[in-house]
Design a protein around this motif. Structure first.
Motif, PDB file in Angstrom:
ATOM      1  N   SER A   1      -7.185   6.568   2.019  1.00  0.00           N
ATOM      2  CA  SER A   1      -7.090   7.868   0.988  1.00  0.00           C
ATOM      3  C   SER A   1      -5.958   7.517   0.031  1.00  0.00           C
ATOM      4  O   SER A   1      -4.781   7.306   0.276  1.00  0.00           O
ATOM      5  CB  SER A   1      -6.888   9.080   1.938  1.00  0.00           C
ATOM      6  OG  SER A   1      -6.562  10.168   1.183  1.00  0.00           O
ATOM      7  N   TYR A   2      -6.399   7.718  -0.959  1.00  0.00           N
ATOM      8  CA  TYR A   2      -5.320   7.618  -2.224  1.00  0.00           C
ATOM      9  C   TYR A   2      -5.023   9.142  -2.989  1.00  0.00           C
ATOM     10  O   TYR A   2      -5.882   9.776  -3.173  1.00  0.00           O
ATOM     11  CB  TYR A   2      -5.726   6.682  -3.280  1.00  0.00           C
ATOM     12  CG  TYR A   2      -5.982   5.274  -3.083  1.00  0.00           C
ATOM     13  CD1 TYR A   2      -4.974   4.192  -2.997  1.00  0.00           C
ATOM     14  CD2 TYR A   2      -7.199   4.841  -2.908  1.00  0.00           C
ATOM     15  CE1 TYR A   2      -5.067   3.057  -2.760  1.00  0.00           C
ATOM     16  CE2 TYR A   2      -7.355   3.452  -2.168  1.00  0.00           C
ATOM     17  CZ  TYR A   2      -6.246   2.681  -2.302  1.00  0.00           C
ATOM     18  OH  TYR A   2      -6.513   1.271  -1.849  1.00  0.00           O
ATOM     19  N   GLU A   3      -3.817   9.459  -2.881  1.00  0.00           N
ATOM     20  CA  GLU A   3      -3.367  10.504  -3.450  1.00  0.00           C
ATOM     21  C   GLU A   3      -2.840  10.222  -5.014  1.00  0.00           C
ATOM     22  O   GLU A   3      -2.752   9.095  -5.222  1.00  0.00           O
ATOM     23  CB  GLU A   3      -2.269  11.186  -2.707  1.00  0.00           C
ATOM     24  CG  GLU A   3      -2.465  11.755  -1.379  1.00  0.00           C
ATOM     25  CD  GLU A   3      -3.640  12.792  -1.313  1.00  0.00           C
ATOM     26  OE1 GLU A   3      -3.641  13.750  -2.235  1.00  0.00           O
ATOM     27  OE2 GLU A   3      -4.196  12.844  -0.430  1.00  0.00           O
ATOM     28  N   ARG A   4      -2.606  11.048  -5.792  1.00  0.00           N
ATOM     29  CA  ARG A   4      -2.199  10.970  -7.195  1.00  0.00           C
ATOM     30  C   ARG A   4      -1.032   9.863  -7.062  1.00  0.00           C
ATOM     31  O   ARG A   4      -0.080   9.886  -6.312  1.00  0.00           O
ATOM     32  CB  ARG A   4      -1.604  12.156  -7.729  1.00  0.00           C
ATOM     33  CG  ARG A   4      -1.253  12.041  -9.346  1.00  0.00           C
ATOM     34  CD  ARG A   4      -0.836  13.264  -9.724  1.00  0.00           C
ATOM     35  NE  ARG A   4      -1.202  13.412 -11.181  1.00  0.00           N
ATOM     36  CZ  ARG A   4      -2.306  13.755 -11.682  1.00  0.00           C
ATOM     37  NH1 ARG A   4      -3.297  14.052 -11.263  1.00  0.00           N
ATOM     38  NH2 ARG A   4      -2.533  13.734 -13.194  1.00  0.00           N
ATOM     39  N   ASP A   5      -0.897   8.730  -7.985  1.00  0.00           N
ATOM     40  CA  ASP A   5      -0.180   7.838  -8.179  1.00  0.00           C
ATOM     41  C   ASP A   5       0.290   6.768  -7.049  1.00  0.00           C
ATOM     42  O   ASP A   5       0.935   6.002  -6.975  1.00  0.00           O
ATOM     43  CB  ASP A   5       1.362   8.348  -8.592  1.00  0.00           C
ATOM     44  CG  ASP A   5       1.176   9.178  -9.844  1.00  0.00           C
ATOM     45  OD1 ASP A   5       0.851   8.812 -10.773  1.00  0.00           O
ATOM     46  OD2 ASP A   5       1.910  10.464  -9.866  1.00  0.00           O
TER      47      ASP A   5
ATOM     48  N   ARG B   1       1.009  -1.236  -0.093  1.00  0.00           N
ATOM     49  CA  ARG B   1      -0.145  -0.067  -0.143  1.00  0.00           C
ATOM     50  C   ARG B   1       0.893   1.146   0.074  1.00  0.00           C
ATOM     51  O   ARG B   1       1.905   1.364   0.792  1.00  0.00           O
ATOM     52  CB  ARG B   1      -1.012  -0.120   1.361  1.00  0.00           C
ATOM     53  CG  ARG B   1      -1.794   1.162   1.512  1.00  0.00           C
ATOM     54  CD  ARG B   1      -2.428   1.267   3.188  1.00  0.00           C
ATOM     55  NE  ARG B   1      -3.106  -0.274   3.327  1.00  0.00           N
ATOM     56  CZ  ARG B   1      -4.275  -0.563   3.107  1.00  0.00           C
ATOM     57  NH1 ARG B   1      -5.261   0.342   2.821  1.00  0.00           N
ATOM     58  NH2 ARG B   1      -4.679  -1.748   3.342  1.00  0.00           N
ATOM     59  N   THR B   2       0.594   2.211  -0.976  1.00  0.00           N
ATOM     60  CA  THR B   2       1.175   3.551  -0.642  1.00  0.00           C
ATOM     61  C   THR B   2       0.299   4.679  -0.300  1.00  0.00           C
ATOM     62  O   THR B   2       0.465   5.751  -0.450  1.00  0.00           O
ATOM     63  CB  THR B   2       1.843   3.893  -2.268  1.00  0.00           C
ATOM     64  OG1 THR B   2       0.745   3.802  -3.028  1.00  0.00           O
ATOM     65  CG2 THR B   2       2.861   2.899  -2.780  1.00  0.00           C
ATOM     66  N   SER B   3      -0.962   4.292  -0.064  1.00  0.00           N
ATOM     67  CA  SER B   3      -2.150   5.132   0.463  1.00  0.00           C
ATOM     68  C   SER B   3      -2.032   5.063   2.139  1.00  0.00           C
ATOM     69  O   SER B   3      -1.136   4.552   2.505  1.00  0.00           O
ATOM     70  CB  SER B   3      -3.476   4.687   0.029  1.00  0.00           C
ATOM     71  OG  SER B   3      -3.547   3.111   0.559  1.00  0.00           O
ATOM     72  N   THR B   4      -2.683   5.917   2.621  1.00  0.00           N
ATOM     73  CA  THR B   4      -3.002   6.038   3.675  1.00  0.00           C
ATOM     74  C   THR B   4      -4.301   5.481   4.275  1.00  0.00           C
ATOM     75  O   THR B   4      -5.221   5.597   3.487  1.00  0.00           O
ATOM     76  CB  THR B   4      -2.871   7.573   4.374  1.00  0.00           C
ATOM     77  OG1 THR B   4      -3.715   8.148   3.828  1.00  0.00           O
ATOM     78  CG2 THR B   4      -1.414   7.990   4.355  1.00  0.00           C
TER      79      THR B   4
ATOM     80  N   VAL C   1     -16.922   1.626  -1.316  1.00  0.00           N
ATOM     81  CA  VAL C   1     -17.462   2.853  -1.416  1.00  0.00           C
ATOM     82  C   VAL C   1     -16.879   3.958  -1.853  1.00  0.00           C
ATOM     83  O   VAL C   1     -15.748   4.351  -1.275  1.00  0.00           O
ATOM     84  CB  VAL C   1     -18.481   3.180  -0.168  1.00  0.00           C
ATOM     85  CG1 VAL C   1     -19.170   4.645  -0.314  1.00  0.00           C
ATOM     86  CG2 VAL C   1     -19.133   1.986   0.288  1.00  0.00           C
ATOM     87  N   TYR C   2     -16.878   4.581  -3.065  1.00  0.00           N
ATOM     88  CA  TYR C   2     -16.077   5.896  -3.630  1.00  0.00           C
ATOM     89  C   TYR C   2     -16.601   6.961  -3.114  1.00  0.00           C
ATOM     90  O   TYR C   2     -17.787   7.205  -3.335  1.00  0.00           O
ATOM     91  CB  TYR C   2     -15.829   5.545  -5.005  1.00  0.00           C
ATOM     92  CG  TYR C   2     -15.372   4.435  -5.390  1.00  0.00           C
ATOM     93  CD1 TYR C   2     -13.795   4.131  -5.601  1.00  0.00           C
ATOM     94  CD2 TYR C   2     -16.083   3.146  -5.704  1.00  0.00           C
ATOM     95  CE1 TYR C   2     -13.314   2.965  -5.905  1.00  0.00           C
ATOM     96  CE2 TYR C   2     -15.597   1.821  -6.147  1.00  0.00           C
ATOM     97  CZ  TYR C   2     -14.112   1.801  -6.137  1.00  0.00           C
ATOM     98  OH  TYR C   2     -13.343   0.891  -6.702  1.00  0.00           O
ATOM     99  N   LEU C   3     -16.099   8.037  -2.512  1.00  0.00           N
ATOM    100  CA  LEU C   3     -16.439   9.067  -1.935  1.00  0.00           C
ATOM    101  C   LEU C   3     -16.228  10.310  -2.814  1.00  0.00           C
ATOM    102  O   LEU C   3     -16.692  11.198  -2.784  1.00  0.00           O
ATOM    103  CB  LEU C   3     -15.856   9.285  -0.671  1.00  0.00           C
ATOM    104  CG  LEU C   3     -15.808   8.398   0.399  1.00  0.00           C
ATOM    105  CD1 LEU C   3     -15.253   8.755   1.679  1.00  0.00           C
ATOM    106  CD2 LEU C   3     -17.485   8.103   0.802  1.00  0.00           C
ATOM    107  N   ASN C   4     -15.669   9.913  -3.979  1.00  0.00           N
ATOM    108  CA  ASN C   4     -15.360  10.845  -4.911  1.00  0.00           C
ATOM    109  C   ASN C   4     -15.001  10.346  -6.496  1.00  0.00           C
ATOM    110  O   ASN C   4     -15.040   9.321  -6.452  1.00  0.00           O
ATOM    111  CB  ASN C   4     -14.298  11.892  -4.616  1.00  0.00           C
ATOM    112  CG  ASN C   4     -12.891  11.200  -4.485  1.00  0.00           C
ATOM    113  OD1 ASN C   4     -12.624   9.926  -4.367  1.00  0.00           O
ATOM    114  ND2 ASN C   4     -11.955  12.219  -4.339  1.00  0.00           N
ATOM    115  N   ASP C   5     -14.934  11.138  -7.440  1.00  0.00           N
ATOM    116  CA  ASP C   5     -14.627  10.678  -8.658  1.00  0.00           C
ATOM    117  C   ASP C   5     -13.342  11.486  -9.256  1.00  0.00           C
ATOM    118  O   ASP C   5     -13.094  12.614  -8.956  1.00  0.00           O
ATOM    119  CB  ASP C   5     -15.883  10.850  -9.618  1.00  0.00           C
ATOM    120  CG  ASP C   5     -15.943   9.985 -10.893  1.00  0.00           C
ATOM    121  OD1 ASP C   5     -14.982   9.254 -10.983  1.00  0.00           O
ATOM    122  OD2 ASP C   5     -16.707  10.297 -11.684  1.00  0.00           O
TER     123      ASP C   5
END
Length: 142
Positions: free
Chosen positions: A90-94, A42-45, A124-128
């Protein structure tokens, strides 16, 4: 003779205590190694929403439980009791999460704080986003 029996009992207890401590240390080390390995995927938080007294996590779990059908009016247990704490990622760019399995043979130990073995996953996706943001299940037909 009583003293030798007592000595044997104390020796046995001491041996079991040493084995218990060694086993606990081995389990802790194994769990840490697995957790570190999973973190490399995982590179996300992420964080888990463990406090079900808060209305947000509680309502999320109750609504997710409804997806499995209505609760029996005669049942003392609600399906939401069998849900692990929701995890927010939470995923940031890349950033990404490498392919993995949610099922885990060591779930009783490693995932005890989350309720044990994962039986299903609700995304569940909170944004697009305009591009990227793909979720792929590699073993399912396209």
């Amino acid at each position: 003779e009583d003293a030798s029996v007592l000595g044997l009992v104390l020796h046995s207890i001491r041996n079991y205590a040493v084995l218990f401590v060694a086993a606990a240390a081995a389990i802790a080390a194994f769990t840490k190694i697995r957790a570190d390995g999973l973190q490399e995927l995982r590179t996300s938080t992420s964080t888990t929403l463990d406090d079900m007294a808060m209305s947000g996590p509680r309502n999320f779990v109750l609504n997710a439980a409804r997806l499995f059908g209505p609760s029996s009016a005669d049942s003392d247990m609600h399906e939401s009791q069998f849900f692990e704490s929701p995890t927010v990622i939470s995923y940031e760019r890349d950033q990404s999460l490498a392919p993995h399995y949610d099922a885990n043979r060591s779930a009783d130990v490693e995932d005890a704080n989350r309720g044990g073995q994962t039986l299903s996953t609700l995304l569940v996706y909170l944004n697009d986003v305009d591009s990227g943001g793909t979720t792929r299940f590699g073993r399912l037909p396209a």
